[in-house]
Write a protein that holds these residues in place. Structure first.
Motif, PDB file in Angstrom:
ATOM      1  N   GLU A   1       0.622  -1.380   0.132  1.00  0.00           N
ATOM      2  CA  GLU A   1       0.191  -0.184   0.445  1.00  0.00           C
ATOM      3  C   GLU A   1       0.720   1.792  -0.287  1.00  0.00           C
ATOM      4  N   ARG A   2       0.362   2.521  -0.962  1.00  0.00           N
ATOM      5  CA  ARG A   2       0.842   3.241  -0.306  1.00  0.00           C
ATOM      6  C   ARG A   2       0.660   3.940   0.940  1.00  0.00           C
ATOM      7  N   PRO A   3       2.542   4.488   1.918  1.00  0.00           N
ATOM      8  CA  PRO A   3       2.184   5.504   2.618  1.00  0.00           C
ATOM      9  C   PRO A   3       1.219   6.263   3.421  1.00  0.00           C
ATOM     10  N   GLN A   4       0.911   7.198   2.041  1.00  0.00           N
ATOM     11  CA  GLN A   4      -0.474   8.010   2.405  1.00  0.00           C
ATOM     12  C   GLN A   4      -1.298   7.615   1.421  1.00  0.00           C
ATOM     13  N   GLY A   5      -2.306   7.597   2.641  1.00  0.00           N
ATOM     14  CA  GLY A   5      -3.839   6.624   2.093  1.00  0.00           C
ATOM     15  C   GLY A   5      -3.945   5.623   2.052  1.00  0.00           C
ATOM     16  N   GLY A   6      -2.561   4.071   1.318  1.00  0.00           N
ATOM     17  CA  GLY A   6      -2.866   3.429   1.433  1.00  0.00           C
ATOM     18  C   GLY A   6      -4.445   3.162  -0.036  1.00  0.00           C
ATOM     19  N   ASP A   7      -4.703   1.753   0.279  1.00  0.00           N
ATOM     20  CA  ASP A   7      -5.732   1.476  -0.305  1.00  0.00           C
ATOM     21  C   ASP A   7      -6.723   2.296  -0.128  1.00  0.00           C
TER      22      ASP A   7
END
Length: 380
Positions: A38-44
């Protein structure tokens, strides 16, 4: 449960929202270790896509339903160091899944050819909205839009009325099922031939594929396919198939001969029709049946129909179903623990060797397992 068939399998899930994650959910239920990248900012983005404004531990409640029993590894795939960490994970993985639009994984450097170069036996599975080629390739792969384009909305509702979508993400769900089928098939081949696989699915193909009866009929029918004007249950089936109002509620009638129905309802008037009429006079017959069933209660009619061995059922709401013994004996509910919050959701519908597949592990908080995964899988 040590006997779970996918124990020891590592799945890297680059997927988001529902189609890819629903496949990961089922693989996890079967014992795989599913790690969400997942993206570190916000994720899924599904973490913030709340339904009914219900939240647990800062994430949408439905995110837990789709992503229970998984781990979360945060990585900025545009950052070289994080990308190298992910590539180390790929070396240890068995399966990679993603449901990005065509071109996204290529830009990152994690297309199939790139991943195969890291791990030759990898099973790489992707779901797109509309495939990689053609004028629809970059359309957003969203469930309602695919239902609309694929004809699915014309299976529901009455003829002459507006098209009606399924009241759930049916295309996402069936695409996830198709992905699991393909992954399991590829795993069997890898066990036998030591080869990886590249699996491509699209929401539109899954939506068309699940309509195999309708499309086959369409290919061979000169008159096309028409929904019943009243009480439509399935556009391919004749009278009396459909859902009907009774004096107090609703009931559904499945396939049955009209003469059998006439006997069960003690209704001679229906005998003016025979089985040759169930399509040609479908709406006329259904209108008469609808009028008859409104004269008494659902329970009254069900007792008569069941005594005659005919297929019929009451129409339940979720609350109605929850009160029945038939539902309770299934034990479809399971409890998850997310921090200090208890979540109740559905279990995996599979029973394996006499045991139902349940897990109390809630969806992970964003990046919750990053350090442990680095230590365990990358430093060994």
């Amino acid at each position: 449960m040590n006997q779970l068939p996918l124990n020891g399998l590592i799945v890297l899930e680059f997927s988001q929202y529902l189609s890819g994650p629903s496949a990961g959910l089922r693989l996890a239920d079967l014992g795989a270790r599913v790690i969400k990248i997942e993206r570190p900012q916000g994720g899924d983005p599904c973490r913030k896509l709340a339904v009914k404004n219900l939240w647990v531990e800062g994430d949408a409640l439905n995110f837990h339903a789709i992503n229970r029993n998984k781990e979360s590894f945060t990585a900025d795939l545009k950052n070289k160091e994080d990308l190298e960490l992910v590539k180390k994970l790929i070396r240890r993985a068995d399966v990679v899944t993603h449901n990005f639009r065509p071109g996204v994984m290529e830009k990152i450097g994690l297309a199939y050819k790139d991943v195969k170069g890291i791990n030759e036996k990898i099973i790489y599975a992707e779901i797109s909205g509309f495939g990689r080629k053609g004028p629809w390739a970059q359309k957003p792969g969203q469930d309602l839009l695919v239902q609309s384009l694929s004809g699915l909305t014309y299976t529901t509702g009455n003829g002459g009325s507006a098209p009606v979508p399924f009241g759930l993400s049916a295309v996402d769900a069936i695409s996830g099922i198709h992905l699991v089928q393909a992954v399991l098939g590829a795993l069997i081949r890898r066990q036998r031939e030591e080869k990886g696989a590249y699996i491509e699915l699209s929401l539109i193909e899954s939506a068309i594929g699940m309509q195999f009866e309708l499309f086959t009929t369409f290919f061979h029918s000169k008159k096309g396919i028409q929904r019943s004007k009243i009480n439509n249950g399935n556009p391919l089936l004749g009278a009396p198939y459909g859902v009907y109002k009774t004096a107090d509620h609703f009931l559904s009638l499945a396939m049955m001969e009209l003469q059998q129905l006439a006997t069960a309802l003690d209704w001679e008037e229906l005998n003016v029709f025979d089985q040759r009429d169930v399509f040609q006079k479908r709406d006329e017959i259904k209108a008469l049946i609808a009028k008859k069933l409104k004269t008494n209660t659902t329970r009254y009619w069900l007792e008569r129909l069941r005594r005659s061995g005919l297929w019929a059922a009451a129409v339940y709401s979720w609350k109605d179903l929850d009160q029945t013994e038939g539902y309770k004996i299934l034990e479809m509910e399971q409890e998850l623990q997310a921090g200090d919050k208890r979540i109740f959701t559905t279990r995996c519908p599979i029973t394996l060797n006499g045991k139902r597949l349940v897990s109390s592990k809630a969806a992970p908080t964003l990046g919750a397992n990053r350090e442990a995964i680095i230590k365990q899988l990358m430093e060994e």
